[in-house]
Scaffold this motif. Structure first.
Motif, PDB file in Angstrom:
ATOM      1  N   PHE A  78      -5.081  26.121  -5.855  1.00  0.00           N
ATOM      2  CA  PHE A  78      -5.800  25.401  -6.544  1.00  0.00           C
ATOM      3  C   PHE A  78      -6.289  26.214  -7.876  1.00  0.00           C
ATOM      4  CE2 PHE A  78      -7.007  25.062  -2.211  1.00  0.00           C
ATOM      5  CZ  PHE A  78      -6.510  23.935  -2.015  1.00  0.00           C
ATOM      6  N   SER A  79      -5.100  26.731  -8.563  1.00  0.00           N
ATOM      7  CA  SER A  79      -5.265  27.675  -9.758  1.00  0.00           C
ATOM      8  C   SER A  79      -4.188  27.687 -10.305  1.00  0.00           C
ATOM      9  CB  SER A  79      -5.782  29.023  -9.301  1.00  0.00           C
ATOM     10  OG  SER A  79      -5.484  29.804 -10.427  1.00  0.00           O
ATOM     11  N   LEU A  80      -3.016  28.338  -9.870  1.00  0.00           N
ATOM     12  CA  LEU A  80      -1.767  28.282 -10.576  1.00  0.00           C
ATOM     13  C   LEU A  80      -1.301  26.747 -11.107  1.00  0.00           C
ATOM     14  CD1 LEU A  80       0.961  29.990  -7.973  1.00  0.00           C
ATOM     15  CD2 LEU A  80       0.200  30.669 -10.341  1.00  0.00           C
ATOM     16  N   GLY A  81      -1.306  25.707 -10.444  1.00  0.00           N
ATOM     17  CA  GLY A  81      -0.766  24.511 -10.862  1.00  0.00           C
ATOM     18  C   GLY A  81      -1.480  24.163 -11.749  1.00  0.00           C
ATOM     19  N   LYS A  82      -2.727  24.551 -12.177  1.00  0.00           N
ATOM     20  CA  LYS A  82      -3.479  23.859 -13.318  1.00  0.00           C
ATOM     21  C   LYS A  82      -2.587  24.068 -14.538  1.00  0.00           C
ATOM     22  CE  LYS A  82      -7.975  24.089 -11.367  1.00  0.00           C
ATOM     23  NZ  LYS A  82      -9.366  24.989 -11.309  1.00  0.00           N
ATOM     24  N   GLU A  83      -1.778  24.851 -14.673  1.00  0.00           N
ATOM     25  CA  GLU A  83      -1.152  25.270 -15.919  1.00  0.00           C
ATOM     26  C   GLU A  83      -0.135  23.951 -16.349  1.00  0.00           C
ATOM     27  OE1 GLU A  83       1.023  29.005 -15.723  1.00  0.00           O
ATOM     28  OE2 GLU A  83      -0.497  29.849 -14.687  1.00  0.00           O
ATOM     29  N   LEU A  84       0.166  23.339 -15.401  1.00  0.00           N
ATOM     30  CA  LEU A  84       1.204  22.339 -15.500  1.00  0.00           C
ATOM     31  C   LEU A  84       0.297  20.846 -16.004  1.00  0.00           C
ATOM     32  CD1 LEU A  84       3.303  22.997 -12.506  1.00  0.00           C
ATOM     33  CD2 LEU A  84       4.135  22.858 -14.872  1.00  0.00           C
ATOM     34  N   THR A 108       6.067  15.447 -14.599  1.00  0.00           N
ATOM     35  CA  THR A 108       5.157  16.613 -15.107  1.00  0.00           C
ATOM     36  C   THR A 108       6.017  17.614 -14.821  1.00  0.00           C
ATOM     37  OG1 THR A 108       3.468  15.225 -14.197  1.00  0.00           O
ATOM     38  CG2 THR A 108       2.953  17.270 -14.962  1.00  0.00           C
ATOM     39  N   THR A 109       6.676  17.975 -13.371  1.00  0.00           N
ATOM     40  CA  THR A 109       7.173  19.122 -13.356  1.00  0.00           C
ATOM     41  C   THR A 109       8.703  19.260 -13.760  1.00  0.00           C
ATOM     42  OG1 THR A 109       7.769  18.586 -11.143  1.00  0.00           O
ATOM     43  CG2 THR A 109       5.676  19.583 -11.393  1.00  0.00           C
ATOM     44  N   GLY A 110       9.084  18.333 -14.060  1.00  0.00           N
ATOM     45  CA  GLY A 110      10.514  18.424 -14.278  1.00  0.00           C
ATOM     46  C   GLY A 110      11.452  18.547 -13.016  1.00  0.00           C
ATOM     47  N   GLY A 154      -0.440  11.328  -6.434  1.00  0.00           N
ATOM     48  CA  GLY A 154       0.579  10.265  -6.893  1.00  0.00           C
ATOM     49  C   GLY A 154      -0.040   9.196  -6.993  1.00  0.00           C
ATOM     50  N   LYS A 155      -1.243   8.799  -6.761  1.00  0.00           N
ATOM     51  CA  LYS A 155      -1.960   7.724  -7.338  1.00  0.00           C
ATOM     52  C   LYS A 155      -2.289   7.978  -8.951  1.00  0.00           C
ATOM     53  CE  LYS A 155      -4.810   7.294  -3.165  1.00  0.00           C
ATOM     54  NZ  LYS A 155      -6.067   7.669  -2.477  1.00  0.00           N
ATOM     55  N   LYS A 156      -2.188   8.992  -9.366  1.00  0.00           N
ATOM     56  CA  LYS A 156      -2.579   9.185 -10.889  1.00  0.00           C
ATOM     57  C   LYS A 156      -1.617   9.627 -11.650  1.00  0.00           C
ATOM     58  CE  LYS A 156      -7.398   9.835  -9.779  1.00  0.00           C
ATOM     59  NZ  LYS A 156      -8.379  10.973  -9.437  1.00  0.00           N
ATOM     60  N   VAL A 157      -0.558  10.434 -11.032  1.00  0.00           N
ATOM     61  CA  VAL A 157       0.603  11.113 -11.866  1.00  0.00           C
ATOM     62  C   VAL A 157       1.698  11.059 -11.074  1.00  0.00           C
ATOM     63  CG1 VAL A 157      -1.013  12.656 -13.006  1.00  0.00           C
ATOM     64  CG2 VAL A 157      -0.072  13.425 -10.777  1.00  0.00           C
ATOM     65  N   ASP A 158       2.775  10.995 -12.114  1.00  0.00           N
ATOM     66  CA  ASP A 158       4.150  11.273 -11.536  1.00  0.00           C
ATOM     67  C   ASP A 158       4.551  12.460 -11.382  1.00  0.00           C
ATOM     68  OD1 ASP A 158       6.991  11.456 -11.201  1.00  0.00           O
ATOM     69  OD2 ASP A 158       7.257   9.437 -12.303  1.00  0.00           O
ATOM     70  N   LYS A 159       4.446  13.222 -10.341  1.00  0.00           N
ATOM     71  CA  LYS A 159       4.789  14.573 -10.235  1.00  0.00           C
ATOM     72  C   LYS A 159       5.777  15.143 -10.459  1.00  0.00           C
ATOM     73  CE  LYS A 159       1.033  14.639  -6.405  1.00  0.00           C
ATOM     74  NZ  LYS A 159       0.918  15.072  -5.139  1.00  0.00           N
ATOM     75  N   PHE A 160       6.849  14.227 -10.127  1.00  0.00           N
ATOM     76  CA  PHE A 160       8.495  14.832 -10.951  1.00  0.00           C
ATOM     77  C   PHE A 160       8.369  14.827 -12.187  1.00  0.00           C
ATOM     78  CE2 PHE A 160       9.408  13.259  -6.320  1.00  0.00           C
ATOM     79  CZ  PHE A 160      10.272  14.263  -5.919  1.00  0.00           C
ATOM     80  N   GLY A 180      -0.207  19.971  -4.640  1.00  0.00           N
ATOM     81  CA  GLY A 180      -1.202  19.974  -3.797  1.00  0.00           C
ATOM     82  C   GLY A 180      -2.676  19.737  -4.448  1.00  0.00           C
ATOM     83  N   ILE A 181      -2.731  19.818  -5.643  1.00  0.00           N
ATOM     84  CA  ILE A 181      -3.951  19.567  -6.453  1.00  0.00           C
ATOM     85  C   ILE A 181      -4.141  18.297  -7.171  1.00  0.00           C
ATOM     86  CG2 ILE A 181      -4.720  22.103  -6.273  1.00  0.00           C
ATOM     87  CD1 ILE A 181      -3.848  22.192  -9.408  1.00  0.00           C
ATOM     88  N   THR A 182      -2.810  17.403  -7.051  1.00  0.00           N
ATOM     89  CA  THR A 182      -2.939  16.406  -7.945  1.00  0.00           C
ATOM     90  C   THR A 182      -2.329  15.058  -7.009  1.00  0.00           C
ATOM     91  OG1 THR A 182      -0.666  16.864  -8.440  1.00  0.00           O
ATOM     92  CG2 THR A 182      -2.338  17.216 -10.189  1.00  0.00           C
TER      93      THR A 182
END
Lengths: 188, 188
Positions: free
Chosen positions: B182-188, A95-97, A87-93, A83-85
């Motif tokens: 907007f907090s938890l996910g910053k760890e990733l 990053t999270t595995g 897809g324009k900038k990162v590959d969310k899959f 929710g805070i990133t």
């Protein structure tokens, strides 16, 4: 006497759903949405309301399809990240595995690790204001065996979905049953 | 490997909201809806999706306004009653002993005893299928002092809203927070 809080969307409950799409190049993306829900039984439809600024907005416009993957509590951290990133900038899959799985029914990916997923084809676009509502017809719902009850339906206590609390900006779990529908009210 | 459950709306979570309207003669009515949610931030909007067969459908068509009253857990029985009966046949307020309050902002009543209410003017009607989606612009949100937190916002643990579990046909409470957004996910 009630207190006026103004014209705000500070109302419970809304869901925490993860919307899966492909971009033009076929890169899978996910974003978290709480302005989402069921909007019709026949045909079975859900909607997600998105700002034009999101990567997912353009992906749905392009592909005319999306999925919703319903996360379990244990993935709250990943869900917040989605929710805070952008897809324009990162590959969310990566990053999270977590693992994108291509739907074989619609042109969109879902999250393998989430227990319950909904595959949708876009059938209506409703312009409202800051948000555009995308109405998707449910083509199929798929679930892990581990979350099904004896009727082959998703058991909410096993799925462990997350509820969004906008007033407190917090994620919440769903608690125990407080009664059966179409039954309790018969006493009145 | 996920199991296919078919094209069904068996997905969590959806809310348990009570829609308030007046009929032609000015009789207040309420019905319970789970195909409902937030669909836009600016203007702030919510929707309820209703079958044409409901009394509320015609009331909204006539009055161009509705409220949503968000019940606390303690009213689960009344909420179930509101969902299994029709305003065509009964006066749901007199049966339950709950109190209709006329909104001073829109042409609809809300439930005095419920802690959080939303007053809406109808701005769009979306035909989908069995259900018609009524999009209402939020004119005001009002809350009992007892459910407000220090920021003057509705505290979900005090409101005690109900969540709908269609797969189990059961009402559920909302549990504790499992993390801040907007907090938890910053760890990733």
């Amino acid at each position: 006497m009630k207190n006026s809080l103004g014209a705000e969307t500070v109302v419970p409950t809304t869901p925490v759903w993860v919307v899966g799409t492909y971009d033009k190049e076929g890169k899978p993306n996910v974003m978290t949405a709480a302005w989402a829900g069921v909007c019709c039984s026949k045909p079975p439809c859900i909607y997600v309301s998105l700002r034009k600024a999101t990567y997912t907005y353009n992906n749905i416009m392009e592909r005319k399809a999306f999925t919703v993957s319903i996360p379990s509590l244990e993935y709250t951290k990943e869900v917040d990240y989605f929710g805070i990133t952008s897809g324009k900038k990162v590959d969310k899959f990566s990053t999270t595995g977590l693992t994108p799985v291509k739907s074989d029914l619609v042109d969109a990916p879902y999250v393998k690790e989430f227990p319950l997923i909904i595959e949708c084809k876009l059938i209506q676009i409703v312009e409202i204001g800051l948000h555009t509502e995308f109405i998707g017809e449910i083509v199929d719902v798929k679930a892990d065996s581990s979350v099904l009850n004896e009727k082959n339906l998703p058991d909410i206590e096993k799925v462990k979905p997350i509820v969004w609390n906008i007033a407190g900006m917090s994620y919440h779990k769903v608690g125990k049953s407080v009664g059966q529908a179409f039954s309790l009210g018969k006493e009145l």
